[in-house]
Design a protein around this motif. Structure first.
Motif, PDB file in Angstrom:
ATOM      1  N   GLU A  65     100.236  43.991 -39.836  1.00  0.00           N
ATOM      2  CA  GLU A  65     101.544  44.621 -39.724  1.00  0.00           C
ATOM      3  C   GLU A  65     101.504  45.955 -40.457  1.00  0.00           C
ATOM      4  O   GLU A  65     100.712  46.149 -41.384  1.00  0.00           O
ATOM      5  N   LYS A  66     102.367  46.843 -40.022  1.00  0.00           N
ATOM      6  CA  LYS A  66     102.445  48.153 -40.647  1.00  0.00           C
ATOM      7  C   LYS A  66     103.337  48.049 -41.873  1.00  0.00           C
ATOM      8  O   LYS A  66     104.459  47.565 -41.795  1.00  0.00           O
ATOM      9  N   GLY A  67     102.813  48.480 -43.007  1.00  0.00           N
ATOM     10  CA  GLY A  67     103.563  48.393 -44.253  1.00  0.00           C
ATOM     11  C   GLY A  67     104.469  49.589 -44.451  1.00  0.00           C
ATOM     12  O   GLY A  67     104.493  50.527 -43.647  1.00  0.00           O
ATOM     13  N   GLU A  68     105.216  49.555 -45.547  1.00  0.00           N
ATOM     14  CA  GLU A  68     106.111  50.669 -45.872  1.00  0.00           C
ATOM     15  C   GLU A  68     105.331  51.954 -46.126  1.00  0.00           C
ATOM     16  O   GLU A  68     105.869  53.046 -46.013  1.00  0.00           O
ATOM     17  N   ASP A  69     104.043  51.804 -46.455  1.00  0.00           N
ATOM     18  CA  ASP A  69     103.190  52.969 -46.678  1.00  0.00           C
ATOM     19  C   ASP A  69     102.644  53.533 -45.365  1.00  0.00           C
ATOM     20  O   ASP A  69     101.818  54.428 -45.350  1.00  0.00           O
ATOM     21  N   ASN A  70     103.098  52.951 -44.240  1.00  0.00           N
ATOM     22  CA  ASN A  70     102.710  53.388 -42.903  1.00  0.00           C
ATOM     23  C   ASN A  70     101.243  53.068 -42.582  1.00  0.00           C
ATOM     24  O   ASN A  70     100.654  53.671 -41.698  1.00  0.00           O
ATOM     25  N   LYS A  71     100.665  52.128 -43.332  1.00  0.00           N
ATOM     26  CA  LYS A  71      99.294  51.684 -43.083  1.00  0.00           C
ATOM     27  C   LYS A  71      99.323  50.234 -42.620  1.00  0.00           C
ATOM     28  O   LYS A  71     100.259  49.504 -42.919  1.00  0.00           O
ATOM     29  N   TRP A  72      98.284  49.822 -41.890  1.00  0.00           N
ATOM     30  CA  TRP A  72      98.202  48.473 -41.379  1.00  0.00           C
ATOM     31  C   TRP A  72      97.579  47.544 -42.422  1.00  0.00           C
ATOM     32  O   TRP A  72      96.540  47.862 -43.002  1.00  0.00           O
TER      33      TRP A  72
END
Length: 76
Positions: A65-72
């Motif tokens: 899933e994509k995190g709040e940091d915009n990374k998977w």
């Protein structure tokens, strides 16, 4: 056009997904490429390649899933 290795994946996959997620993407894409070779096996007007990419992203999203940091990140 199945992918033989991670290095052949589109930049939109290589530069965003972690290595394991890229492996999932590659395996799912290649499987869908074979499974949906016949047009009557696909829904709508999507091309074989479009369907394979959708299946691949769906497979990745089952485990990442994509995190709040915009990374998977792997799902817990």
């Amino acid at each position: 056009m199945p992918y033989r290795s991670r290095s052949g994946l589109p930049d939109s996959v290589k530069h965003v997904l972690p290595a394991h997620a890229q492996d999932i993407y590659q395996e799912a894409f290649n499987s869908a490429w074979s499974q949906y070779k016949d047009e009557e096996d696909r829904r709508g007007d999507d091309s074989r390649e479009e369907v394979a990419h959708k299946v691949a992203w769906s497979a990745v999203k089952k485990e990442y899933e994509k995190g709040e940091d915009n990374k998977w990140h792997p799902k817990h």
